[in-house]
Design a protein around this motif. Structure first.
Motif, mmCIF file in Angstrom:
data_model
loop_
_atom_site.group_PDB
_atom_site.id
_atom_site.type_symbol
_atom_site.label_atom_id
_atom_site.label_comp_id
_atom_site.label_asym_id
_atom_site.label_seq_id
_atom_site.Cartn_x
_atom_site.Cartn_y
_atom_site.Cartn_z
ATOM 1 N N VAL A 84 0.403 -1.301 0.026
ATOM 2 C CA VAL A 84 0.655 -0.455 -0.041
ATOM 3 C C VAL A 84 1.049 1.375 -0.423
ATOM 4 N N PHE A 85 1.964 1.196 1.005
ATOM 5 C CA PHE A 85 2.976 2.388 0.822
ATOM 6 C C PHE A 85 3.278 2.682 -0.150
ATOM 7 N N TRP A 86 4.090 2.080 -1.345
ATOM 8 C CA TRP A 86 4.798 2.114 -2.351
ATOM 9 C C TRP A 86 3.764 2.210 -2.972
ATOM 10 N N LEU A 87 2.584 1.760 -3.357
ATOM 11 C CA LEU A 87 1.137 1.562 -4.684
ATOM 12 C C LEU A 87 0.871 3.858 -4.292
ATOM 13 N N GLY A 88 0.855 3.901 -2.814
ATOM 14 C CA GLY A 88 0.594 5.081 -3.067
ATOM 15 C C GLY A 88 1.397 6.356 -3.636
ATOM 16 N N ILE A 89 3.170 5.815 -3.190
ATOM 17 C CA ILE A 89 3.692 6.419 -4.137
ATOM 18 C C ILE A 89 3.922 6.847 -5.213
ATOM 19 N N ALA A 90 3.748 5.664 -6.344
ATOM 20 C CA ALA A 90 4.085 5.698 -7.145
ATOM 21 C C ALA A 90 2.245 6.236 -7.876
ATOM 22 N N ILE A 91 1.502 6.396 -6.926
ATOM 23 C CA ILE A 91 -0.089 7.493 -7.902
ATOM 24 C C ILE A 91 0.458 8.682 -7.449
ATOM 25 N N SER A 92 0.614 8.763 -6.715
ATOM 26 C CA SER A 92 1.034 10.400 -6.097
ATOM 27 C C SER A 92 1.988 11.072 -6.441
ATOM 28 N N GLY A 93 3.199 10.663 -7.158
ATOM 29 C CA GLY A 93 4.310 11.565 -8.031
ATOM 30 C C GLY A 93 5.236 11.027 -7.651
ATOM 31 N N LYS A 94 6.572 11.953 -8.613
ATOM 32 C CA LYS A 94 7.211 11.318 -7.772
ATOM 33 C C LYS A 94 7.572 13.012 -7.086
ATOM 34 N N GLU A 95 7.494 14.338 -7.547
ATOM 35 C CA GLU A 95 6.960 15.451 -6.925
ATOM 36 C C GLU A 95 6.270 15.896 -5.664
ATOM 37 N N LEU A 96 5.436 14.734 -5.150
ATOM 38 C CA LEU A 96 5.007 14.645 -3.807
ATOM 39 C C LEU A 96 5.851 14.311 -2.876
ATOM 40 N N ALA A 97 6.109 13.112 -3.941
ATOM 41 C CA ALA A 97 7.108 11.859 -2.923
ATOM 42 C C ALA A 97 8.322 12.852 -2.302
ATOM 43 N N GLN A 98 9.376 12.882 -3.405
ATOM 44 C CA GLN A 98 10.478 14.176 -2.936
ATOM 45 C C GLN A 98 10.378 15.390 -1.399
ATOM 46 N N ARG A 99 8.651 15.860 -1.973
ATOM 47 C CA ARG A 99 8.488 17.251 -0.677
ATOM 48 C C ARG A 99 8.511 16.557 0.360
ATOM 49 N N TYR A 100 8.011 15.379 0.773
ATOM 50 C CA TYR A 100 7.292 14.601 1.524
ATOM 51 C C TYR A 100 8.315 14.093 2.833
ATOM 52 N N ARG A 101 9.637 13.718 1.416
ATOM 53 C CA ARG A 101 10.434 12.641 2.043
ATOM 54 C C ARG A 101 11.785 13.705 2.609
ATOM 55 N N ARG A 102 11.280 15.373 2.363
ATOM 56 C CA ARG A 102 12.481 15.727 3.268
ATOM 57 C C ARG A 102 12.213 16.544 3.746
ATOM 58 N N LYS A 103 10.684 16.473 4.117
ATOM 59 C CA LYS A 103 10.248 16.985 4.638
ATOM 60 C C LYS A 103 10.060 15.962 6.761
ATOM 61 N N LEU A 104 9.997 14.587 5.831
ATOM 62 C CA LEU A 104 9.515 13.610 7.235
ATOM 63 C C LEU A 104 11.456 13.064 7.331
ATOM 64 N N ASN A 105 12.758 14.028 7.059
ATOM 65 C CA ASN A 105 13.432 13.330 7.179
ATOM 66 C C ASN A 105 14.487 14.070 8.558
ATOM 67 N N PRO A 106 14.614 13.354 8.825
ATOM 68 C CA PRO A 106 15.554 13.748 10.561
ATOM 69 C C PRO A 106 16.673 14.833 10.639
ATOM 70 N N TYR A 107 17.429 14.799 9.495
ATOM 71 C CA TYR A 107 18.331 16.202 9.274
ATOM 72 C C TYR A 107 17.685 16.967 9.175
#
Length: 82
Positions: A49-72
């Motif tokens: 379900v996680f990877w399906l959600g990432i695939a559906i949402s698109g690369k831009e949204l995944a990169q935006r949230y990936r940065r926001k969820l990074n502890p660094y």
């Protein structure tokens, strides 16, 4: 936000809920074998379900949230404010 983005983000969030459900499995009144099957199933379904959600949402949204969820990134924001 597009419909695809909302659907994809909803799937990612639901995968998080499935991971939380894994924590409740040991408290179920079932045999150890059934608990193992349920735990394994929840983990596999959650990942799919996680990877399906990432695939559906698109690369831009995944990169935006990936940065926001990074502890660094969190650490940088905390140290730059003081």
């Amino acid at each position: 936000m597009r419909v695809n983005s909302k659907l994809g983000l909803g799937l990612v969030l639901s995968s998080c809920l499935l991971w939380v459900a894994v924590l409740a499995v040991p408290f179920l009144p079932a045999t150890i074998a059934h608990k193992a099957i349920v735990t394994t199933s929840l983990i596999i379904i959650s990942e799919c379900v996680f990877w399906l959600g990432i695939a559906i949402s698109g690369k831009e949204l995944a990169q935006r949230y990936r940065r926001k969820l990074n502890p660094y990134y969190w650490w940088q924001r905390l140290t730059n404010r003081h």
